[in-house]
Write a protein that holds these residues in place. Structure first.
Motif: not given
Length: 315
Positions: A31-57
């Motif tokens: 990777n050279e650059a990574i985009g930050l997006n609001f959907i990343d916060t949905y996974f972090r807060t649990g609004l969008y569910d995913a199994p732990f550990p969640i690798a963000l982004g």
């Protein structure tokens, strides 16, 4: 950068890992650059569910450093981008070769990472969810944000009249729209109805709960609301009678995954975005850069609405 429990930005942890080698049909990308997006916060807060550990982004751009067996469309050294979750918040990613796109010459890795996911979203909103015609009118909420700052010029390039709503006068001034508005969502309804007494043809709403009622009130008879985000929280249950009373309104809750579900759809969406970037219609507006290790701080800034344009993380 991963999360092992749902919560605020403080739950984001750094984790060392060995990416290994790509398997059949896969590529290893540095990777050279990574985009930050609001959907990343949905996974972090649990609004969008995913199994732990969640690798963000999901959004990243980098260079191919290894190929798995059977990969014929790319070579080592190619610059490629991906909007596939999970795992973009990392120095390296292993990705399916049919879920990446080549980055054209003349578009930097930072600009591509700042633009792809939001630009792909703007593409399906402007071209596929509803294709407005010249002279029709659209209201775009969060017009100075990541998606909005791409969607507004995209629509105007089509000849659509754009009413842009932003949270502050400074943000509104940064948007080149036909009409720029600030203020509460209740105020927006009054202003919109002064500009177009019959209402707008479409509302593009990434805010969610707080803006829902106002967005419906801004629509003309048989208008459409595309509610594509939940920045203020999820929209509460919707009564179909509410849509009827508003004037036989249409409502859709689209998500990017359904518009790039096949390799052909992904390639077509990327081609339309990169074409507009190369023509200068869409410009990457990078308002903030954070080190990858500062991912938690980037989330704080995003959720506090202290960002303008796009934000990128740098490994």
């Amino acid at each position: 950068m991963v999360v092992r429990k749902f919560g605020g930005p403080e739950v984001i942890e750094r984790e060392d890992f060995d990416p290994g080698q790509p398997g059949p049909g896969e590529v290893l990308v540095a990777n050279e650059a990574i985009g930050l997006n609001f959907i990343d916060t949905y996974f972090r807060t649990g609004l969008y569910d995913a199994p732990f550990p969640i690798a963000l982004g999901s959004e990243s751009v980098g260079t191919v450093v290894a190929l798995g067996r059977g990969v014929g469309d790319f070579v080592v050294g190619d610059r490629v981008g991906s909007v596939s979750a999970p795992g973009a918040y990392a120095t390296h990613r292993i990705l399916p070769a049919d879920r990446i796109v080549a980055i054209p010459d003349g578009i930097s890795s930072e600009d591509a990472a700042a633009t792809m996911l939001k630009g792909f979203t703007a593409c399906y909103l402007a071209e596929d969810t509803i294709s407005l015609q010249p002279g029709q009118v659209a209201l775009v909420h969060s017009a100075a944000g990541g998606v909005g700052s791409i969607l507004v010029p995209w629509l105007r390039d089509k000849g659509v009249v754009v009413i842009a709503h932003a949270g502050t006068p400074e943000k509104a001034a940064s948007v080149d729209a036909d009409h720029s508005l600030t203020g509460s969502f209740t105020d927006v309804v009054q202003h919109v109805r002064k500009i177009v007494p019959n209402g707008v043809d479409a509302v593009y709403d990434g805010v969610g709960k707080d803006s829902w009622a106002a967005s419906l009130a801004c629509l003309k008879r048989r208008g459409l609301i595309a509610s594509y985000g939940n920045a203020s929280g999820a929209v509460p249950p919707v009564s179909l009678l509410e849509l009827m009373r508003g004037g036989s309104l249409y409502a859709t809750r689209p998500t990017l995954a359904d518009y790039i579900a096949t390799p052909a759809d992904l390639a077509h969406t990327a081609q339309r975005l990169f074409d507009r970037m190369q023509r200068g219609v869409v410009k990457a507006v990078i308002g903030q850069r954070f080190a990858l290790a500062e991912a938690a701080e980037s989330h704080r800034a995003l959720e506090a609405r202290k960002t303008t344009g796009s934000t990128i993380l740098l490994p």
